[in-house]
Design a protein around this motif. Structure first.
Motif, PDB file in Angstrom:
ATOM      1  N   ASP A 110      52.559 -22.067  20.382  1.00 13.87           N
ATOM      2  CA  ASP A 110      51.654 -22.424  21.489  1.00 13.87           C
ATOM      3  C   ASP A 110      52.187 -23.601  22.289  1.00 13.87           C
ATOM      4  OD1 ASP A 110      48.990 -20.782  21.200  1.00 13.87           O
ATOM      5  OD2 ASP A 110      49.658 -21.286  19.177  1.00 13.87           O
ATOM      6  N   PRO A 115      52.111 -20.127  27.192  1.00 18.42           N
ATOM      7  CA  PRO A 115      51.409 -21.191  27.904  1.00 18.42           C
ATOM      8  C   PRO A 115      50.099 -21.553  27.204  1.00 18.42           C
ATOM      9  CG  PRO A 115      51.108 -19.100  29.013  1.00 18.42           C
ATOM     10  CD  PRO A 115      52.085 -18.849  27.908  1.00 18.42           C
ATOM     11  N   VAL A 117      46.366 -21.800  27.107  1.00 19.83           N
ATOM     12  CA  VAL A 117      45.261 -21.141  27.817  1.00 19.83           C
ATOM     13  C   VAL A 117      43.945 -21.490  27.122  1.00 19.83           C
ATOM     14  CG1 VAL A 117      46.665 -19.222  28.713  1.00 19.83           C
ATOM     15  CG2 VAL A 117      45.615 -19.025  26.449  1.00 19.83           C
ATOM     16  N   GLU A 118      42.834 -21.199  27.788  1.00 22.34           N
ATOM     17  CA  GLU A 118      41.536 -21.589  27.213  1.00 22.34           C
ATOM     18  C   GLU A 118      41.184 -20.808  25.955  1.00 22.34           C
ATOM     19  OE1 GLU A 118      38.591 -21.547  30.301  1.00 22.34           O
ATOM     20  OE2 GLU A 118      39.292 -23.482  31.041  1.00 22.34           O
ATOM     21  N   SER A 146      54.627 -22.545  13.388  1.00 16.00           N
ATOM     22  CA  SER A 146      53.361 -22.627  14.133  1.00 16.00           C
ATOM     23  C   SER A 146      52.184 -23.104  13.282  1.00 16.00           C
ATOM     24  CB  SER A 146      53.039 -21.222  14.677  1.00 16.00           C
ATOM     25  OG  SER A 146      51.772 -21.194  15.260  1.00 16.00           O
ATOM     26  N   ARG A 148      49.370 -21.710  13.728  1.00 12.57           N
ATOM     27  CA  ARG A 148      48.620 -20.461  13.566  1.00 12.57           C
ATOM     28  C   ARG A 148      48.883 -19.843  12.199  1.00 12.57           C
ATOM     29  NH1 ARG A 148      46.082 -18.140  18.464  1.00 12.57           N
ATOM     30  NH2 ARG A 148      47.051 -19.214  20.198  1.00 12.57           N
ATOM     31  N   HIS A 229      38.436 -25.852  17.961  1.00 10.64           N
ATOM     32  CA  HIS A 229      38.850 -25.991  19.360  1.00 10.64           C
ATOM     33  C   HIS A 229      37.771 -26.662  20.203  1.00 10.64           C
ATOM     34  CE1 HIS A 229      42.539 -23.582  19.048  1.00 10.64           C
ATOM     35  NE2 HIS A 229      41.868 -22.816  18.195  1.00 10.64           N
ATOM     36  N   ARG A 231      38.667 -27.388  23.724  1.00  5.84           N
ATOM     37  CA  ARG A 231      39.151 -27.262  25.102  1.00  5.84           C
ATOM     38  C   ARG A 231      38.034 -26.831  26.051  1.00  5.84           C
ATOM     39  NH1 ARG A 231      43.908 -27.341  27.387  1.00  5.84           N
ATOM     40  NH2 ARG A 231      44.852 -27.645  25.329  1.00  5.84           N
ATOM     41  N   ARG A 261      46.506 -30.270  20.558  1.00  5.84           N
ATOM     42  CA  ARG A 261      46.095 -30.258  21.966  1.00  5.84           C
ATOM     43  C   ARG A 261      44.682 -29.693  22.082  1.00  5.84           C
ATOM     44  NH1 ARG A 261      51.422 -28.171  25.214  1.00  5.84           N
ATOM     45  NH2 ARG A 261      50.097 -28.650  26.996  1.00  5.84           N
ATOM     46  N   LYS A 262      43.716 -30.599  22.236  1.00  2.89           N
ATOM     47  CA  LYS A 262      42.288 -30.257  22.287  1.00  2.89           C
ATOM     48  C   LYS A 262      41.873 -29.383  21.098  1.00  2.89           C
ATOM     49  CE  LYS A 262      41.460 -31.461  26.959  1.00  2.89           C
ATOM     50  NZ  LYS A 262      41.341 -31.038  28.335  1.00  2.89           N
ATOM     51  N   VAL A 263      42.361 -29.794  19.946  1.00  2.00           N
ATOM     52  CA  VAL A 263      42.023 -29.081  18.713  1.00  2.00           C
ATOM     53  C   VAL A 263      42.013 -30.066  17.550  1.00  2.00           C
ATOM     54  CG1 VAL A 263      44.432 -28.402  18.178  1.00  2.00           C
ATOM     55  CG2 VAL A 263      42.549 -26.972  17.382  1.00  2.00           C
ATOM     56  N   ASP A 300      55.973 -28.754  21.315  1.00  3.05           N
ATOM     57  CA  ASP A 300      55.209 -29.506  22.322  1.00  3.05           C
ATOM     58  C   ASP A 300      54.127 -30.392  21.758  1.00  3.05           C
ATOM     59  OD1 ASP A 300      53.565 -27.316  21.479  1.00  3.05           O
ATOM     60  OD2 ASP A 300      52.269 -27.778  23.180  1.00  3.05           O
ATOM     61  N   THR A 303      52.051 -32.057  15.846  1.00  2.00           N
ATOM     62  CA  THR A 303      52.517 -31.554  14.552  1.00  2.00           C
ATOM     63  C   THR A 303      54.027 -31.285  14.562  1.00  2.00           C
ATOM     64  OG1 THR A 303      51.948 -29.301  15.196  1.00  2.00           O
ATOM     65  CG2 THR A 303      50.275 -30.523  13.971  1.00  2.00           C
TER      66      THR A 303
HETATM   67  O1  LIG Z   1      51.955 -25.109  16.188  1.00  2.00           O
HETATM   68  P1  LIG Z   1      51.499 -24.290  17.363  1.00  2.00           P
HETATM   69  O2  LIG Z   1      52.084 -22.921  17.372  1.00  2.00           O
HETATM   70  O3  LIG Z   1      51.704 -25.011  18.662  1.00  2.00           O
HETATM   71  O4  LIG Z   1      49.922 -24.121  17.140  1.00  2.00           O
HETATM   72  C1  LIG Z   1      49.053 -25.235  17.320  1.00  2.00           C
HETATM   73  C2  LIG Z   1      47.678 -24.701  17.675  1.00  2.00           C
HETATM   74  O5  LIG Z   1      47.905 -23.799  18.777  1.00  2.00           O
HETATM   75  C3  LIG Z   1      46.789 -23.051  19.253  1.00  2.00           C
HETATM   76  O6  LIG Z   1      45.928 -23.921  19.961  1.00  2.00           O
HETATM   77  C4  LIG Z   1      46.506 -24.423  21.161  1.00  2.00           C
HETATM   78  O7  LIG Z   1      46.765 -23.319  22.050  1.00  2.00           O
HETATM   79  C5  LIG Z   1      45.587 -22.604  22.482  1.00  2.00           C
HETATM   80  C6  LIG Z   1      46.036 -21.432  23.321  1.00  2.00           C
HETATM   81  O8  LIG Z   1      46.827 -21.829  24.389  1.00  2.00           O
HETATM   82  C7  LIG Z   1      44.663 -23.576  23.249  1.00  2.00           C
HETATM   83  O9  LIG Z   1      43.483 -22.900  23.665  1.00  2.00           O
HETATM   84  C8  LIG Z   1      44.304 -24.755  22.337  1.00  2.00           C
HETATM   85  O10 LIG Z   1      43.536 -25.709  23.073  1.00  2.00           O
HETATM   86  C9  LIG Z   1      45.574 -25.436  21.815  1.00  2.00           C
HETATM   87  O11 LIG Z   1      45.261 -26.456  20.869  1.00  2.00           O
HETATM   88  C10 LIG Z   1      46.084 -22.341  18.115  1.00  2.00           C
HETATM   89  O12 LIG Z   1      44.936 -21.692  18.617  1.00  2.00           O
HETATM   90  C11 LIG Z   1      45.757 -23.293  16.978  1.00  2.00           C
HETATM   91  O13 LIG Z   1      45.199 -22.579  15.893  1.00  2.00           O
HETATM   92  C12 LIG Z   1      47.047 -23.943  16.507  1.00  2.00           C
HETATM   93  O14 LIG Z   1      46.780 -24.855  15.445  1.00  2.00           O
END
Ligand SMILES: O=P(O)(O)OC[C@H]1O[C@H](O[C@H]2O[C@H](CO)[C@@H](O)[C@H](O)[C@H]2O)[C@H](O)[C@@H](O)[C@@H]1O
Length: 349
Positions: A110, A115, A117-118, A146, A148, A229, A231, A261-263, A300, A303
């Motif tokens: 992410d 990108p 996204v919400e 990730s 995720r 989340h 966001r 990022r907003k999480v 980005d 973490t």
């Molecule tokens: O380590 P990553 O692959 O960067 O995952 C980190 C978190 O990414 C996701 O959340 C982020 O992206 C979402 C979609 O663009 C956005 O809506 C959210 O605000 C961001 O924090 C994912 O959903 C999380 O579970 C991951 O921990």
């Protein structure tokens, strides 16, 4: 069209740096000086608190990680970019450093391959990006690292030849096919937080109930960790959300809270993060103590700093932070957002 041109024309992101480094190493990529400079020019165009923490501290931290832009940001950015130059502008330096070494590529998902996204379920990777990753993996062992859960990130990426480290590195699996970079015949597998599964599931169910009345708040089950989340939550409600999250996690001393990022991320307290995942994967590939390896890690988020720190401390490879705005980072280089298609203009948090 040469292999090299094909690889480059598929690349639309910070990933181009990995591909650029590939150009210097692979014998498939032989070319003259002019070609080298043309490609380099072309690449430029492509760049597009733990459980004990008080609620107020958590809310402050949520606000601090979501800054709004100020006029002086340009000045901050200029001094920051001097300390973390664009990976593309330092192309020659990175190529020199990687010479004669085995490149291993680590990519966050992410905000790096997709990108921001919400709706987290709609963080789709473009086919163009998928092709770029596929091409990189033809030449170098490549891993997606990730927050995720592994299955979800695999469903987005859908490349069986890659290594996947989901749940912030707590769920690692090697290529599912007989890929050439795979060591021996054994399947690489690492799940250091397996005993936390029932606890994570329990907290997930409790949180679902607790936050359902806060508009826009969602909780995502990432198997070995959870993402709450905010966001899409009105900033006036962030305090309430932080209260609810703390009211649940306070009963679980074996879980900790981190932020992205907003999480808000809820994770086991075990000492295992994206940095450990990077080390585990290097070891699995046979480069535990080796200096003949050149890891390129592109990410980005906060973490990803755990992986950048490992590289910096070990003096290995390069860490590249994808960010439009200055951030405290252990990465050596920077790149802009992954693609023009990314969210709103001012959204870099
Ligand atoms: O380590 P990553 O692959 O960067 O995952 C980190 C978190 O990414 C996701 O959340 C982020 O992206 C979402 C979609 O663009 C956005 O809506 C959210 O605000 C961001 O924090 C994912 O959903 C999380 O579970 C991951 O921990």
């Amino acid at each position: 069209m040469t292999n090299q041109n094909m690889v480059i024309s598929n690349a639309k992101s910070g990933l181009t740096i990995a591909i650029a480094v590939a150009m210097s190493e692979s014998t498939l990529f032989s070319q003259n000086q002019n070609g080298y400079f043309t490609k380099r020019k072309f690449l430029k165009k492509l760049e597009t608190s733990g459980n004990g923490a008080r609620i107020n501290a958590l809310l402050d931290s949520m606000r601090a990680s979501s800054p709004s832009r100020r006029p002086s940001d340009t000045e901050d950015h200029n001094s920051w970019i001097l300390r973390h130059p664009s990976a593309l502008s330092m192309f020659d330096e990175i190529m020199m450093a990687s010479k004669g070494k085995q490149i291993v590529v680590f990519l966050d998902y992410d905000g790096t391959l997709s990108p921001i996204v919400e709706d987290p379920d709609r963080a789709i990777m473009t086919n163009e990006m998928r092709e770029a990753v596929r091409d990189v993996a033809k030449f170098f062992p490549t891993a997606i690292v990730s927050g995720r859960c592994r299955a979800k990130v695999y469903n987005f990426v859908r490349l069986s030849e890659l290594y996947y480290a989901g749940s912030h590195g707590m769920d690692i699996k090697g290529p599912s096919n007989g890929h050439k970079h795979k060591k021996g015949n054994e399947t690489v597998l690492c799940q250091p937080a397996i005993e936390f599964l029932p606890m994570i599931d329990e907290v997930y169910k409790t949180l679902l109930e607790k936050i359902k009345y806060i508009p826009g708040a969602t909780v995502e089950n990432n198997k070995f960790c959870l993402s709450v989340h905010f966001r899409c939550v009105d900033e006036k409600k962030w305090g309430e959300l932080a209260d609810e999250v703390k009211s649940v996690t306070k009963d679980y001393q074996q879980l900790r809270l981190t932020q992205g990022r907003k999480v808000l991320e809820i994770r086991p307290t075990i000492k295992w993060d994206k940095g450990n995942a990077l080390e585990f994967l290097l070891e699995s590939l046979g480069y535990a103590e080796s200096n003949n390896v050149f890891p390129v890690y592109i990410g980005d988020d906060r973490t990803d700093e755990d992986a950048f720190r490992v590289l910096r401390n070990r003096g290995l490879g390069v860490g590249i932070l994808v960010s439009k705005t200055p951030k405290e980072t252990k990465a050596s280089y920077s790149l802009q957002e992954p693609s023009e298609a990314s969210t709103k203009e001012n959204d870099n948090v």
